[in-house]
Design an enzyme around this catalytic site. Structure first.
Site, PDB file in Angstrom:
ATOM      1  CE  LYS A 111      -0.991   0.022   5.393  1.00  0.00           C
ATOM      2  NZ  LYS A 111       0.399   0.695   5.174  1.00  0.00           N
ATOM      3  CB  THR A 112       3.587   1.932   1.659  1.00  0.00           C
ATOM      4  OG1 THR A 112       3.197   2.387   2.953  1.00  0.00           O
ATOM      5  CG2 THR A 112       4.771   3.828   2.223  1.00  0.00           C
ATOM      6  CG  ASP A 118      -0.464   4.789   4.254  1.00  0.00           C
ATOM      7  OD1 ASP A 118      -0.886   3.934   3.797  1.00  0.00           O
ATOM      8  OD2 ASP A 118       0.988   4.531   4.799  1.00  0.00           O
ATOM      9  CD  GLU A 119      -1.614   2.138   8.115  1.00  0.00           C
ATOM     10  OE1 GLU A 119      -3.130   1.465   8.049  1.00  0.00           O
ATOM     11  OE2 GLU A 119      -0.403   1.385   8.042  1.00  0.00           O
ATOM     12  CD  GLN A 173      -3.824  -4.630   7.452  1.00  0.00           C
ATOM     13  OE1 GLN A 173      -1.838  -4.860   8.254  1.00  0.00           O
ATOM     14  NE2 GLN A 173      -3.730  -4.512   6.539  1.00  0.00           N
ATOM     15  NE  ARG A 216       1.446  -7.833  10.688  1.00  0.00           N
ATOM     16  CZ  ARG A 216       1.243  -7.521  10.182  1.00  0.00           C
ATOM     17  NH1 ARG A 216       1.793  -5.971   9.654  1.00  0.00           N
ATOM     18  NH2 ARG A 216      -0.616  -7.090   9.373  1.00  0.00           N
TER      19      ARG A 216
END
Length: 621
Positions: A33-34, A223-224, A254, A564
Site C-alpha cells: 500500500k505504501t 495512508d492507514e 487491520q 506478520r
C-alpha cells in the site's frame, strides 16, 4: 515512469494511474500500500498534473511520514525530476500545527501557542482535581484525561458535555473539562486534540482560508485511513474540498485501535460523502505464504461489519501452520524457547526476524523468564520488561518492606509513589503483623488491600486496566514461590538478568528475538511468528466477548498477528494456565477453531500425552 509502473501488479497500476474522481484503495496486509501511495504521488508529478508541493501526504506517525517522503524523493530523482519544493508529508497533528502557526490569530489564538504533552495535561488535571476538592482515588487524572480525549475525538465541546452529564462522576468531570479548556486558552496552550479541533474551527469560520489551502494542496493522499477518528475524517473532507482530489488507503481488517478513537467505518463513510469515489482492491500479498494467508483469511472471514479482502500470493503454499497444545503457560514458553533455538541454530534463521506476540502485557512474564533460562537475547518492543514496570516495582516494594522493615530504599519508593497516607497504612500493617511465615500469595493479597494501592487505578481506563493485569500476574509468581524469601530472590535474579541485558543492549540488538503485544506488531513483518495464548478469555480477551463490535476487533487483532509472518507461523494454547494467580482451564480460542485442519500441523506437549487430537472436542473440522 513506465519502467517504474512495470514493477506494479495490475491492481496497483490501476490505483496509481486512476484519474478523474476520488480514490479509495482497500489494501490488504502485505499488498504494497505504501508503494502505491508513493508511486501515485510520483505519477501525479511526472504527468504534470500537480507540482510536488501541491501534494499533501498524511499518515499517523512521523516515522511513516518520513519514509513516504524519502521514497517519493527517490522516485522523482529516478524520473529525472529536479524538485526544489517538496510536498508536505506528516501526521494530521503536524499538519494542523503547521496551519495554526500561520493562521491561529484568525480564531483568537496566539501564533506562539505552546503544545501540552501528556505529562503537561496530567499535571493540569491533577491541579484541577485539587481545586475542585475531589477524591483523587475516585477521580484519577489518567481516567479524566481519557474522558476529555474521547469527548474531543467526537467533537463534543465542554459546554455540550456538561449539558448532558449525569450522576456523581460525570458532572464533576464535565466541570473539570470546562475549566481544563479555559485554562489552556488562558495559558495560550493547546493539547494534541486541540490542534485538529481548532484547525477545523479555523476552516469553518474562515472559508477564504480554507480556499487558500485548497489551492495550495490540490491532491490529498492519506495512508492507514482505517485508523482515522471523527476529527481526522472531518479534516480530510474539508481539505479535499468539493473537487474531492483525495486518495485514501486502508484496510478495515487491520483496524485495531478503536480504544484510541479510531473508526474503521470512515472507510465506508467515504463512499457516502464522495458518491463517485473509485474503489480498488489490493489483494496480492508480497509477504506471506499461501498457507499463512489461507489460515488468516479463515479467521477474518467471520467478520460481517466491514469488507474483507481475500489475499493471495505467488510465493507458494509454504509450511503448514504449527499449532502447539501446551500443558501450561510455562510449558508454552519452554516450547517457544526450544523452537527458536532450533530455528536459529539448525535452521539458520536470523533471531531478529523472529517475533513472539501476545494479547496482554502480563503474558510476557513466563516468556521473558524462559528466554533468560535458555540464554536467548530478546528485545521487548514498545514496552517495558515485566519486573521493570512501575506498578510491579511498587508492589514488590510492599513485599520487601514486610519481609525486611529496614529496607529504606523500598520505603522511599512507597512514600514517593503511594503518598504519605498510604505509606502510613503500609507501616501500620507491617508493624502490626509480624507473621513472616505466611505464604507469598496470601501476603500479596492482604498487603494490597491494607495499603489501598489498587485504589490508584480505575479498571475502566485502558492504561489502568493493563497495570492492574500486571499486578495480578504477580500473583502467579507468588503461587510458584510460596516462601517470601524465595519469591524475592527469584525476582532479584531475573532483574539482574535484565540489568545485564540492558548493559549489552547495543551488542545484542542484532541477535535478539522481538517480543511484543499484538497491537505493537502492526506494520511489522517477520520470517517466523509465535502467536501465543489462543484461548477464550485471552484471545479473544474476556472484556470483548459480550460486544459484537469488540469481538470483531479481537478477530482483526488475531488476523494482524497472523499476517506478520512471512514463512513460518506458530500458534499455541495451554490446557491449563496460571494467570493472575489462578489456574484456568480455558477453552480453545474460537479463532483457532476457525482454521481448517488441512492447513495445520498439530503438536501436543508430553503433559497432554493422555489426550488425542482426534478426540479433542474443542477442535472442529
Amino acid at each position: 515512469m513506465n519502467n517504474l509502473l512495470d514493477d506494479l501488479n495490475p491492481a496497483q497500476r490501476q490505483a496509481v494511474k486512476h484519474w478523474g474522481s476520488p480514490l479509495l484503495v482497500l489494501a490488504g496486509a502485505g499488498s504494497g500500500k505504501t508503494r502505491v501511495l508513493t508511486y501515485r504521488a510520483a505519477w501525479l508529478v511526472s504527468q504534470g498534473i500537480a507540482e510536488a508541493d501541491q501534494l499533501l501526504l498524511l499518515t499517523f506517525t512521523n516515522k511513516a511520514a518520513g519514509e513516504m517522503k524519502n521514497r517519493l524523493e527517490i522516485l522523482l530523482k529516478d524520473l529525472g525530476k529536479r524538485i526544489t519544493h517538496f510536498p508536505f508529508s506528516g501526521t494530521f497533528h503536524s499538519f494542523s500545527a503547521f496551519i495554526l502557526r500561520r493562521e491561529a490569530d484568525k480564531i483568537g489564538l496566539p501564533r506562539s501557542f505552546v503544545i501540552y504533552d501528556a505529562d503537561d495535561q496530567l499535571s493540569l488535571i491533577k491541579n484541577l482535581i485539587k481545586e475542585f476538592n475531589l477524591d483523587k482515588d475516585r477521580f484519577g487524572p489518567g481516567m479524566i484525561k481519557s474522558v476529555i480525549e474521547s469527548a474531543k475525538n467526537r467533537l463534543i465541546d465542554p459546554e455540550t458535555f456538561l449539558a448532558s452529564a449525569q450522576g456523581s462522576y460525570q458532572e464533576p468531570v464535565a466541570l473539570i473539562y470546562q475549566r481544563y479548556q479555559k485554562t489552556l486558552r488562558d495559558s495560550g496552550a493547546l493539547d494534541f486534540d486541540d490542534l485538529l479541533i481548532y484547525t477545523i474551527e479555523l476552516f469553518r469560520k474562515n472559508p477564504s482560508v480554507l480556499e487558500k489551502y485548497h489551492r495550495n494542496y490540490r491532491y490529498v493522499l492519506v495512508d492507514e485511513y482505517q485508523d482515522t477518528n471523527r476529527i481526522q475524517y472531518s479534516l480530510t473532507k474539508m481539505i479535499a474540498g468539493k473537487k474531492g482530489n483525495l486518495t485514501a488507503v486502508g484496510d478495515a481488517a487491520q483496524a485495531i485501535y478503536s480504544w484510541r478513537g479510531a473508526d474503521y467505518r470512515n472507510l465506508m463513510n467515504l463512499t457516502k460523502d464522495f458518491p463517485n469515489i473509485k474503489i480498488i482492491n489490493l489483494e496480492q500479498n508480497y509477504r506471506s505464504t499461501q498457507t499463512i494467508l489461507d489460515a488468516a483469511n479463515s479467521v477474518i472471514a467471520k467478520n460481517e461489519k466491514h469488507p474483507v479482502l481475500k489475499l493471495f500470493t505467488k510465493k507458494g503454499a509454504g509450511d503448514k501452520v504449527l499449532v502447539y497444545r501446551a500443558g501450561s503457560e510455562i510449558d508454552e514458553a519452554e516450547f517457544i524457547s526450544e523452537k527458536i533455538k532450533q530455528l536459529v541454530d539448525f535452521g539458520g534463521l536470523d533471531p531478529t526476524k523472529i517475533a513472539v506476540l501476545y494479547r496482554t502485557n502480563a503474558q510476557s512474564r513466563p516468556i521473558e523468564e524462559s528466554f533468560i533460562r535458555y540464554g536467548l537475547p530478546y528485545i521487548l518492543v514498545g514496552g517495558v520488561k515485566f519486573y521493570d514496570r512501575a506498578e510491579v516495582k511498587d508492589v514488590l516494594s510492599l513485599v520487601r518492606v514486610f519481609y525486611n522493615p529496614k529496607d529504606n530504599i523500598s520505603w522511599q519508593r512507597i512514600e514517593k509513589n503511594f503518598g504519605k497516607r498510604r505509606r502510613d497504612a503500609v507501616r501500620a500493617f507491617v508493624e502490626k503483623d509480624t507473621d513472616r511465615d505466611r505464604k507469598t500469595e496470601t501476603l500479596l493479597k492482604e498487603i494490597l488491600v491494607g495499603s489501598g494501592y489498587l485504589e490508584k487505578y480505575n479498571p475502566k481506563d485502558e492504561d489502568d486496566y493493563r497495570r492492574l493485569e500486571n499486578i495480578k500476574e504477580l500473583s502467579s509468581v507468588a503461587k510458584q514461590f510460596p516462601d517470601i524469601g524465595q519469591f524475592l530472590e527469584n525476582v532479584a535474579l531475573v532483574q539482574q538478568e535484565y540489568f545485564a541485558q540492558e548493559k549489552e543492549k547495543n551488542s545484542i540488538s542484532d541477535k535478539a528475538v522481538r517480543v511484543m503485544t499484538l497491537h505493537s506488531s502492526k506494520g511489522l513483518e517477520f520470517d517466523a511468528v509465535f502467536l501465543v495464548g489462543l484461548e477464550e478469555g485471552l484471545l479473544p480477551h474476556s472484556r470483548s466477548m459480550e460486544e459484537a463490535d469488540q469481538l470483531e476487533e479481537e478477530r482483526r487483532l488475531c488476523y494482524v498477528g497472523m499476517t506478520r509472518a512471512k514463512k513460518k507461523l506458530f500458534l499455541s494454547y495451554a490446557k491449563k494456565r496460571l494467570f493472575f494467580g489462578k489456574t484456568n482451564y480455558n477453552e480453545i480460542s474460537r479463532f483457532l477453531n476457525d482454521i481448517p485442519q488441512r492447513l495445520v500441523n498439530f503438536q501436543s506437549s508430553d503433559l497432554c500425552s493422555e489426550d488425542s487430537w482426534d478426540n479433542d472436542d474443542d477442535w472442529d473440522d
